[in-house]
Design a protein around this motif. Structure first.
Motif, PDB file in Angstrom:
ATOM      1  N   THR C  58       0.725  -0.980  -0.111  1.00  0.00           N
ATOM      2  CA  THR C  58      -0.073   0.005  -0.154  1.00  0.00           C
ATOM      3  C   THR C  58       0.816   1.279   0.124  1.00  0.00           C
ATOM      4  OG1 THR C  58      -0.223  -0.088   2.496  1.00  0.00           O
ATOM      5  CG2 THR C  58      -2.013  -1.134   1.374  1.00  0.00           C
ATOM      6  N   ASP C  59       2.063   1.113   0.319  1.00  0.00           N
ATOM      7  CA  ASP C  59       2.895   2.349   0.546  1.00  0.00           C
ATOM      8  C   ASP C  59       2.942   3.165  -1.003  1.00  0.00           C
ATOM      9  OD1 ASP C  59       3.511   2.283   3.131  1.00  0.00           O
ATOM     10  OD2 ASP C  59       5.559   2.248   2.943  1.00  0.00           O
ATOM     11  N   ASP C  60       2.888   4.405  -0.768  1.00  0.00           N
ATOM     12  CA  ASP C  60       2.940   5.110  -2.169  1.00  0.00           C
ATOM     13  C   ASP C  60       4.389   5.084  -2.782  1.00  0.00           C
ATOM     14  OD1 ASP C  60       1.711   6.539  -4.079  1.00  0.00           O
ATOM     15  OD2 ASP C  60       1.759   8.554  -3.160  1.00  0.00           O
ATOM     16  N   GLY C  61       4.646   4.358  -3.639  1.00  0.00           N
ATOM     17  CA  GLY C  61       5.982   4.340  -4.410  1.00  0.00           C
ATOM     18  C   GLY C  61       7.261   3.752  -3.566  1.00  0.00           C
ATOM     19  N   TRP C  62       8.090   3.474  -4.180  1.00  0.00           N
ATOM     20  CA  TRP C  62       9.448   2.919  -3.791  1.00  0.00           C
ATOM     21  C   TRP C  62      10.241   3.751  -3.449  1.00  0.00           C
ATOM     22  CZ3 TRP C  62      10.776  -1.672  -2.084  1.00  0.00           C
ATOM     23  CH2 TRP C  62      12.259  -1.903  -1.922  1.00  0.00           C
ATOM     24  N   HIS C  63      10.644   4.076  -2.130  1.00  0.00           N
ATOM     25  CA  HIS C  63      11.578   5.139  -1.860  1.00  0.00           C
ATOM     26  C   HIS C  63      12.013   4.670  -0.516  1.00  0.00           C
ATOM     27  CE1 HIS C  63      10.210   7.785  -4.912  1.00  0.00           C
ATOM     28  NE2 HIS C  63       9.002   7.800  -4.375  1.00  0.00           N
ATOM     29  N   PRO C  64      12.962   3.676  -0.570  1.00  0.00           N
ATOM     30  CA  PRO C  64      13.369   2.714   0.636  1.00  0.00           C
ATOM     31  C   PRO C  64      13.977   3.721   1.636  1.00  0.00           C
ATOM     32  CG  PRO C  64      14.459   2.008  -1.243  1.00  0.00           C
ATOM     33  CD  PRO C  64      13.472   2.838  -1.785  1.00  0.00           C
ATOM     34  N   TYR C  69       7.864   1.884   1.155  1.00  0.00           N
ATOM     35  CA  TYR C  69       8.336   0.472   0.598  1.00  0.00           C
ATOM     36  C   TYR C  69       7.338   0.022  -0.367  1.00  0.00           C
ATOM     37  CZ  TYR C  69      11.823   0.778   4.517  1.00  0.00           C
ATOM     38  OH  TYR C  69      12.494   1.021   5.339  1.00  0.00           O
ATOM     39  N   GLY C  70       6.437   0.673  -1.085  1.00  0.00           N
ATOM     40  CA  GLY C  70       5.558   0.144  -2.058  1.00  0.00           C
ATOM     41  C   GLY C  70       5.944  -0.415  -3.012  1.00  0.00           C
ATOM     42  N   MET C  71       5.836  -1.767  -3.219  1.00  0.00           N
ATOM     43  CA  MET C  71       6.274  -2.720  -4.292  1.00  0.00           C
ATOM     44  C   MET C  71       5.460  -2.791  -5.351  1.00  0.00           C
ATOM     45  SD  MET C  71       8.427  -5.833  -2.339  1.00  0.00           S
ATOM     46  CE  MET C  71       9.284  -5.570  -1.086  1.00  0.00           C
ATOM     47  N   VAL C 232      10.754   2.517 -12.087  1.00  0.00           N
ATOM     48  CA  VAL C 232       9.646   2.124 -11.167  1.00  0.00           C
ATOM     49  C   VAL C 232       8.432   2.942 -11.487  1.00  0.00           C
ATOM     50  CG1 VAL C 232       9.128   1.661  -8.769  1.00  0.00           C
ATOM     51  CG2 VAL C 232      11.520   1.678  -9.522  1.00  0.00           C
ATOM     52  N   GLN C 233       7.409   2.222 -12.189  1.00  0.00           N
ATOM     53  CA  GLN C 233       6.014   2.409 -12.634  1.00  0.00           C
ATOM     54  C   GLN C 233       5.440   1.149 -12.953  1.00  0.00           C
ATOM     55  OE1 GLN C 233       6.050   5.061 -15.904  1.00  0.00           O
ATOM     56  NE2 GLN C 233       7.355   3.868 -17.152  1.00  0.00           N
ATOM     57  N   SER C 234       4.034   1.510 -12.469  1.00  0.00           N
ATOM     58  CA  SER C 234       3.003   0.688 -12.966  1.00  0.00           C
ATOM     59  C   SER C 234       2.957   0.801 -14.474  1.00  0.00           C
ATOM     60  CB  SER C 234       1.646   0.768 -12.317  1.00  0.00           C
ATOM     61  OG  SER C 234       1.858   0.383 -11.011  1.00  0.00           O
ATOM     62  N   PRO C 235       2.971  -0.265 -15.316  1.00  0.00           N
ATOM     63  CA  PRO C 235       3.005   0.093 -16.883  1.00  0.00           C
ATOM     64  C   PRO C 235       1.608   0.417 -17.256  1.00  0.00           C
ATOM     65  CG  PRO C 235       3.205  -2.338 -16.288  1.00  0.00           C
ATOM     66  CD  PRO C 235       3.297  -1.563 -15.020  1.00  0.00           C
ATOM     67  N   SER C 236       1.416   1.343 -18.202  1.00  0.00           N
ATOM     68  CA  SER C 236       0.030   1.602 -18.838  1.00  0.00           C
ATOM     69  C   SER C 236      -0.079   1.278 -20.324  1.00  0.00           C
ATOM     70  CB  SER C 236      -0.259   3.265 -18.478  1.00  0.00           C
ATOM     71  OG  SER C 236       0.646   4.030 -19.124  1.00  0.00           O
ATOM     72  N   SER C 237       1.176   0.930 -20.808  1.00  0.00           N
ATOM     73  CA  SER C 237       1.197   0.295 -22.023  1.00  0.00           C
ATOM     74  C   SER C 237       2.315  -0.462 -22.117  1.00  0.00           C
ATOM     75  CB  SER C 237       1.329   1.557 -23.185  1.00  0.00           C
ATOM     76  OG  SER C 237       2.415   1.687 -23.569  1.00  0.00           O
ATOM     77  N   LEU C 238       2.340  -1.457 -23.227  1.00  0.00           N
ATOM     78  CA  LEU C 238       3.405  -2.092 -23.359  1.00  0.00           C
ATOM     79  C   LEU C 238       4.686  -1.471 -23.827  1.00  0.00           C
ATOM     80  CD1 LEU C 238       1.994  -5.092 -25.847  1.00  0.00           C
ATOM     81  CD2 LEU C 238       2.894  -5.195 -23.692  1.00  0.00           C
ATOM     82  N   PHE C 239       4.876  -0.213 -24.223  1.00  0.00           N
ATOM     83  CA  PHE C 239       5.850   0.518 -24.583  1.00  0.00           C
ATOM     84  C   PHE C 239       6.602   1.219 -23.260  1.00  0.00           C
ATOM     85  CE2 PHE C 239       3.549  -0.066 -28.373  1.00  0.00           C
ATOM     86  CZ  PHE C 239       4.577  -0.777 -29.230  1.00  0.00           C
ATOM     87  N   ASP C 240       5.973   1.239 -22.220  1.00  0.00           N
ATOM     88  CA  ASP C 240       6.560   1.882 -20.742  1.00  0.00           C
ATOM     89  C   ASP C 240       7.706   1.173 -20.506  1.00  0.00           C
ATOM     90  OD1 ASP C 240       4.776   3.751 -21.188  1.00  0.00           O
ATOM     91  OD2 ASP C 240       3.214   2.825 -19.504  1.00  0.00           O
ATOM     92  N   PRO C 241       8.674   1.783 -20.013  1.00  0.00           N
ATOM     93  CA  PRO C 241       9.790   1.317 -19.367  1.00  0.00           C
ATOM     94  C   PRO C 241       9.195   0.593 -18.020  1.00  0.00           C
ATOM     95  CG  PRO C 241      10.268   3.568 -19.530  1.00  0.00           C
ATOM     96  CD  PRO C 241       9.165   3.092 -20.340  1.00  0.00           C
ATOM     97  N   VAL C 242       9.776  -0.388 -17.519  1.00  0.00           N
ATOM     98  CA  VAL C 242       9.436  -0.813 -16.241  1.00  0.00           C
ATOM     99  C   VAL C 242      10.476  -1.391 -15.466  1.00  0.00           C
ATOM    100  CG1 VAL C 242       6.988  -1.504 -16.795  1.00  0.00           C
ATOM    101  CG2 VAL C 242       8.811  -3.326 -17.090  1.00  0.00           C
TER     102      VAL C 242
END
Lengths: 288, 283, 292
Positions: C58-64, C69-71, C232-242
């Motif tokens: 549930t954490d908002d984003g990965w900023h350890p 710690y949002g994974m 670090v992002q939730s992909p919204s399209s196939l062309f997004d880097p993840v």
């Protein structure tokens, strides 16, 4: 079985399926050949004797891979030295001493099945925490080799086990009926008969270890100098390819050449393993 | 202390491998193996029950009966080779000389040395002819090379193989013909100087000619060794055996129906089942 | 004379000693899995003790370094890349297996099988390198930046395809020939025979192959690390880097300390748990070794 249904039926769906299957197979083969061809095309120009023996210069952009090959061999040697005796003993125990299927045997089998599936990066984490930190080996060839040993144990044990269980039972019974000890039967009959399977398993293990990168980054490390002891850090060939392509601008040429060397090594090992397995299946038992 | 396995071997030593002996060789039968109320289970499935009989020293005892009635199971209980089969349980008592073979303190390897076994399919090891005999001898503590050579020569001579193979002792044993392989297996058993030889259909995997040679060899072993042989060939049993035991399936369990002198069992069977079986097979 | 029974009996305990020492080796091997789990747990503990498990999701984003710690984005990327790869590898792998068993002439089938074996042995770093130098520029020409979920899917598909193909091939080979004869006798078309008899009969083996391939895809590090772009992002399209979970470990382990390091070990535990479930599922499916 093919002859059975070898006649292509004339109707449309059947023809479409035939085309789809040949097409799929061609796509897979095409990708494989494209990969191999690309490596050969770009890598062959750089590979030479000098490349194999010289030390890397300018972070690997020029020079060779001499120390890297040495580190790779050293890591491999540590892995085999640890995994072979342990694996051989476990496989013999599983195939000859636990016919009833004891609790320990079930534990060992479960452990092997799960270990075979654990991601290599997780082995890297474990190796770093256990060998490098707790046992104080630091980033070293020893830590990397021992981590790899844990990784190749399952594949090696399974090959030896299948080799031993393929030895005809009549020899086991014959040996027992002569009042031979288990140890004697193993030494004189079972192990020589399973020797090709044992070597094939070893080759598979070497192949797996040579191909490994993720487990080595945090255990044997990046240092590309010639290692002087097993407690020195040493860069494996696969790690070298990763570093050249990701962290060194203009390292592609050398990465191609290194990848070609790695692939050629793996193909050679794979052929040896195939031949040994084939020989084993043909039941050509070695004569002393 | 290990129970002694040495039976009265003084008498056995006086036998030499003489010419073919006809007729019963043992006028005063002395039991070397006494089986009392033997039963055998594979898991929960009974395979053999209530078998009691004596095996007489120096004689050939044939075990006959239809397939699957427990003859081979019986044989493998005698040298405890049944131990190798997972889930196999043996009940009852088997005495070998003075020793109970199920005594936990018994020297199992010594027992199996004294009770040799020949299998249906010849199973020479994937070694040379010489090593097939030398390796078991060495494992049983014979180290001197001249002694080894002499024992190997004697065993191969006894089975009539010496003349055929003496010039290629280092050739692979698996290169021999089926009949030669079976005689090599017999040599491998007798080189260890056993008292009893268990044979599980030793001729059935061989061609008729080799079968005849092996059969003649078994007859020549009479006297020097006690032979227990499983055979489906009633004519063969009749030709070579002094005693015969007839096994039959009753309620899916193997039972011993009749045991007696071979001649009596074949000519004047006491049990109707025996009579029917012998008549059914032979005519 | 051959040695006396008493002399021989002194050799007997040798077998028991052998059994005990071999058993000890086996116990050591069994202990490796325990060690792996124990050390992952030990290193994760400082973090697991302090924060709620749900915060990893549930954490908002990965900023350890800032205790966030949002994974979720990386978990999504891992699942998306693996699922996409299976979507391609499963049909292609099955087609390859059918090709070997029922379509190719025997000599071609042998070579094809051999090729699959070689493909399975190619190091992931080489796949990654090839993807980086050939595939990523190709995709970039179409839709920059190139290093993307799509590149990861394609490379992973090629990597896990041999697993599906070789397992299915074995399973299809184990279908009794007389079943196929029976189907032929009924006058079934080739399609009818494959989909009506051969594939249903081999479905457990094929499914096991797909599960193993899934385990391999989830755990793959190097190839994905090299082609997926690592944002670090939730992909919204196939062309997004993840960035996948495995790539994250490889990228940050070099400098992570304290709770940050612990969070990477938590990732490792999570991955191991995922793979464990898949392996157990495979075993249950194939009934291998009789344990589940």
């Amino acid at each position: 079985m093919r002859e059975l249904i070898g006649k292509p039926a004339p109707d449309g769906p059947d023809l479409a399926l035939t085309i789809a299957i040949w097409g799929g197979a061609a796509l897979v083969a095409g990708s494989f050949l494209a990969l191999l061809g690309d490596l050969l095309w770009h890598g062959a120009a750089r590979v030479s004797w000098d490349f194999l023996v010289m030390a890397p210069e300018h972070a690997g952009k020029t020079g060779g891979i001499g120390p890297i090959l040495a580190s790779t061999v050293a890591i491999l040697a540590v892995a085999l030295l640890a995994a072979l005796p342990l694996g051989l003993a476990t496989a013999i125990w599983l195939s000859n001493f636990t016919r009833g299927g004891s609790l320990l045997a079930r534990q060992v089998n479960l452990s092997l099945d799960v270990l075979a599936g654990v991601p290599s990066i997780v082995f890297g984490l474990f190796g770093n925490a256990f060998f490098s930190v707790v046992l104080g080996m630091g980033f070293s060839i020893a830590a990397g080799g021992l981590t790899l040993a844990c990784m190749i144990l399952p594949i090696f044990i399974r090959s030896v086990e299948s080799g031993l269980s393929a030895v005809p039972d009549e020899w086991r019974r014959g040996a027992a009926a002569l009042g031979l000890s288990q140890a004697a039967a193993l030494r004189h009959i079972l192990l020589p008969a399973a020797a090709p399977a044992i070597s094939a398993g070893m080759m598979l293990g070497i192949g797996r270890a040579l191909a490994e990168t993720a487990a080595l980054i945090f255990t044997s490390g990046y240092v590309d100098r010639m290692p002087e002891s097993l407690l020195d850090s040493g860069r494996a060939l696969a790690v070298h390819i990763y570093d050249l392509s990701m962290n060194v601008t203009g390292g592609d040429q050398a990465a191609y050449a290194s990848a070609l060397v790695l692939i050629v090594l793996l193909l050679a090992i794979n052929s040896v393993a195939q031949t040994l397995t084939g020989r084993f299946l043909a039941r050509r038992i070695s004569q002393p | 202390m290990t129970p002694s396995l040495s039976t009265a071997s003084a008498t056995a030593d006086t036998f030499t491998l003489g010419p073919l002996q006809n007729g019963p060789a043992c006028c005063i039968p002395t039991p070397i193996l006494s089986i009392e109320n033997l039963s055998l289970h594979y898991g929960d499935k009974p395979a053999l029950a209530e078998v009691s009989l004596d095996i007489y020293r120096g004689c050939i005892t044939a075990l006959i009966g239809p397939s699957g009635c427990g003859k081979t199971s019986f044989l493998s209980a005698l040298n405890r080779l049944s131990d190798l089969i997972p889930g196999c349980r043996v009940g009852g008592r088997i005495r070998f000389g003075d020793a109970d073979i199920h005594d936990p303190a018994i020297d199992l390897q010594g027992l199996r040395r004294k009770i040799g076994m020949i299998f249906q399919k010849p199973n020479p090891f994937p070694l040379s002819i010489r090593r097939n005999l030398e390796m078991p001898l060495r494992e049983h503590g014979v180290d001197r090379q001249d002694e080894l050579d002499e024992k190997i020569r004697q065993a191969l001579t006894d089975v009539g193989l010496w003349d055929e193979v003496h010039d290629r002792l280092d050739a692979p044993a698996l290169g021999l013909s089926g009949g030669q392989q079976q005689r090599l297996c017999i040599a491998r058993a007798i080189v260890l100087e056993p008292e009893v030889l268990l044979m599980d259909e030793p001729c059935s995997a061989l061609d008729p000619l080799s079968s005849a040679v092996v059969e003649a060899l078994i007859q020549r072993l009479r006297g020097r060794y006690t032979v227990v042989i499983v055979t489906h060939n009633l004519a063969q049993a009749r030709r070579i055996a002094n005693y015969a035991a007839f096994f039959w399936m009753r309620e899916k369990v193997g039972k011993l129906v009749e045991f007696g002198r071979c001649q009596q069992l074949f000519d004047m069977p006491r049990d109707d089942l025996t009579a029917a079986y012998i008549a059914g097979i032979s005519g | 004379m051959i040695s006396s029974p008493n002399n021989i009996s002194s050799r007997w305990p040798a077998d028991q000693r052998l059994a005990v020492s071999l058993g000890l080796a086996a116990a050591l091997v069994a202990a490796i899995l325990g060690l792996v789990v124990a050390f992952l747990s030990k290193e994760s503990w400082p973090l697991l003790r302090d924060i709620e498990l749900t915060r990893f999701l549930t954490d908002d984003g990965w900023h350890p370094t800032e205790q966030s710690y949002g994974m979720m984005p990386m978990l999504t990327a891992t699942l998306a890349a693996s699922f996409g790869a299976l979507l391609l590898a499963a049909p292609l792998g099955l087609a390859s297996a059918l090709f070997c068993r029922f379509y190719a002439p025997p000599a071609l089938a042998r070579s094809y099988r051999r090729m699959l074996g070689l493909l399975a042995g190619i190091p992931s770093v080489v796949f990654g390198f090839w993807g980086l130098t050939v595939l990523v520029p190709l995709i970039a020409r179409w839709e920059p930046p190139g290093a993307s979920l799509l590149a990861a899917v394609l490379i992973l598909a090629l990597m896990v395809l041999p697993t599906v193909a070789l397992t299915s091939d074995t399973a299809l080979g184990a279908v009794p020939a007389n079943w196929l004869h029976g189907a032929a006798a009924l006058g079934l078309s080739r399609r009818g025979m494959l989909f009506g008899v051969a594939i249903p009969a081999a479905r457990r083996g094929i499914f096991a192959g797909i599960l193993l391939a899934a385990a391999r895809a989830l755990g793959e590090t190097m190839a994905v690390l090299m082609v997926a772009g690592n944002v670090v992002q939730s992909p919204s399209s196939l062309f997004d880097p993840v960035r996948t979970m495995t790539a994250n470990i490889a990228l940050e382990m070099a400098y992570a300390t304290g709770d940050h390091r612990a969070s990477l070990f938590v990732t490792g535990l999570l991955l191991t748990a995922l793979v464990l479930l898949l392996v157990l599922g495979t075993l249950r499916n194939t009934g291998e070794h009789g344990h589940a």
